[in-house]
Motif scaffolding. Sequence first.
Motif, PDB file in Angstrom:
ATOM      1  N   CYS A 133       0.851  -1.091   0.020  1.00 16.42           N
ATOM      2  CA  CYS A 133      -0.009   0.234  -0.007  1.00 16.42           C
ATOM      3  C   CYS A 133       0.896   1.169   0.072  1.00 16.42           C
ATOM      4  O   CYS A 133       1.947   1.279   0.882  1.00 16.42           O
ATOM      5  N   LEU A 175       5.275  10.162   1.384  1.00 17.51           N
ATOM      6  CA  LEU A 175       4.420   8.832   1.209  1.00 17.51           C
ATOM      7  C   LEU A 175       4.736   7.929   2.344  1.00 17.51           C
ATOM      8  O   LEU A 175       5.692   8.224   3.041  1.00 17.51           O
ATOM      9  N   HIS A 191      -5.311  12.765   1.457  1.00 26.88           N
ATOM     10  CA  HIS A 191      -4.138  11.486   0.917  1.00 26.88           C
ATOM     11  C   HIS A 191      -4.873  10.798   0.047  1.00 26.88           C
ATOM     12  O   HIS A 191      -6.209  10.736   0.004  1.00 26.88           O
ATOM     13  N   GLU A 192      -4.140   9.958  -0.374  1.00 26.60           N
ATOM     14  CA  GLU A 192      -4.742   8.921  -1.678  1.00 26.60           C
ATOM     15  C   GLU A 192      -3.905   7.509  -1.418  1.00 26.60           C
ATOM     16  O   GLU A 192      -2.636   7.584  -1.287  1.00 26.60           O
ATOM     17  N   ARG A 193      -4.649   6.340  -1.559  1.00 23.07           N
ATOM     18  CA  ARG A 193      -4.264   5.151  -1.278  1.00 23.07           C
ATOM     19  C   ARG A 193      -4.260   4.272  -2.546  1.00 23.07           C
ATOM     20  O   ARG A 193      -5.191   4.487  -3.349  1.00 23.07           O
ATOM     21  N   SER A 194      -3.113   3.852  -2.849  1.00 23.69           N
ATOM     22  CA  SER A 194      -2.949   2.935  -3.806  1.00 23.69           C
ATOM     23  C   SER A 194      -2.304   1.578  -3.602  1.00 23.69           C
ATOM     24  O   SER A 194      -1.591   1.533  -2.546  1.00 23.69           O
ATOM     25  N   TYR A 201       7.966   6.041   6.290  1.00 23.99           N
ATOM     26  CA  TYR A 201       7.552   7.409   5.717  1.00 23.99           C
ATOM     27  C   TYR A 201       8.641   8.050   4.870  1.00 23.99           C
ATOM     28  O   TYR A 201       9.770   8.029   5.292  1.00 23.99           O
ATOM     29  N   ILE A 224       0.406   5.296   0.516  1.00 30.03           N
ATOM     30  CA  ILE A 224      -0.410   6.379   0.750  1.00 30.03           C
ATOM     31  C   ILE A 224       0.390   7.795   0.363  1.00 30.03           C
ATOM     32  O   ILE A 224       1.548   7.856   0.782  1.00 30.03           O
ATOM     33  N   GLU A 225      -0.017   8.532  -0.549  1.00 31.05           N
ATOM     34  CA  GLU A 225       0.604   9.741  -0.839  1.00 31.05           C
ATOM     35  C   GLU A 225      -0.257  10.800  -0.210  1.00 31.05           C
ATOM     36  O   GLU A 225      -1.471  10.986  -0.239  1.00 31.05           O
ATOM     37  N   TYR A 226       0.433  11.640   0.757  1.00 32.78           N
ATOM     38  CA  TYR A 226      -0.079  12.828   1.431  1.00 32.78           C
ATOM     39  C   TYR A 226       0.286  13.889   0.794  1.00 32.78           C
ATOM     40  O   TYR A 226       1.417  14.150   0.311  1.00 32.78           O
ATOM     41  N   ARG A 284      -7.982  -2.733   8.431  1.00 35.16           N
ATOM     42  CA  ARG A 284      -8.801  -1.714   8.311  1.00 35.16           C
ATOM     43  C   ARG A 284     -10.022  -1.583   9.159  1.00 35.16           C
ATOM     44  O   ARG A 284     -10.396  -0.663   9.797  1.00 35.16           O
ATOM     45  N   TRP A 317       2.227   6.233  13.674  1.00 38.16           N
ATOM     46  CA  TRP A 317       1.788   5.018  12.397  1.00 38.16           C
ATOM     47  C   TRP A 317       3.074   3.950  12.556  1.00 38.16           C
ATOM     48  O   TRP A 317       2.733   2.548  12.449  1.00 38.16           O
TER      49      TRP A 317
END
Length: 103
Positions: free
Chosen positions: A4, A51, A91-94, A39, A6-8, A66, A25
Amino acid sequence: MITCVIEYRIDPDKVEAFEHYARMWLRMMPRFGGKPHGYFLPAEGANDIALFLFDFPSLAQYETYRAAMMQDEEVAEAHAHARASGCIIRHERSFFRPLLPSS
């Protein structure tokens, strides 16, 4: 295995507050079964992108994480810190599957 990312989008004037959130985290993630890769904070270039990369053995195990994290007090504290400080704008999760070198 899935990774995973995560882009912040962070407030560049609140990097220290974001680092505090990130350290929370990094401490919590293994408890939920994830393997953090760390991070990655701004150094050169854009000063508002950070990231977080971490692995789970499967997407099903990620979904279990989750659900569990939504009930966790320390997770709630981390989210409260991010909201109160305003360090995270969005933020966006990929999800990715790694292609690793053969042995």
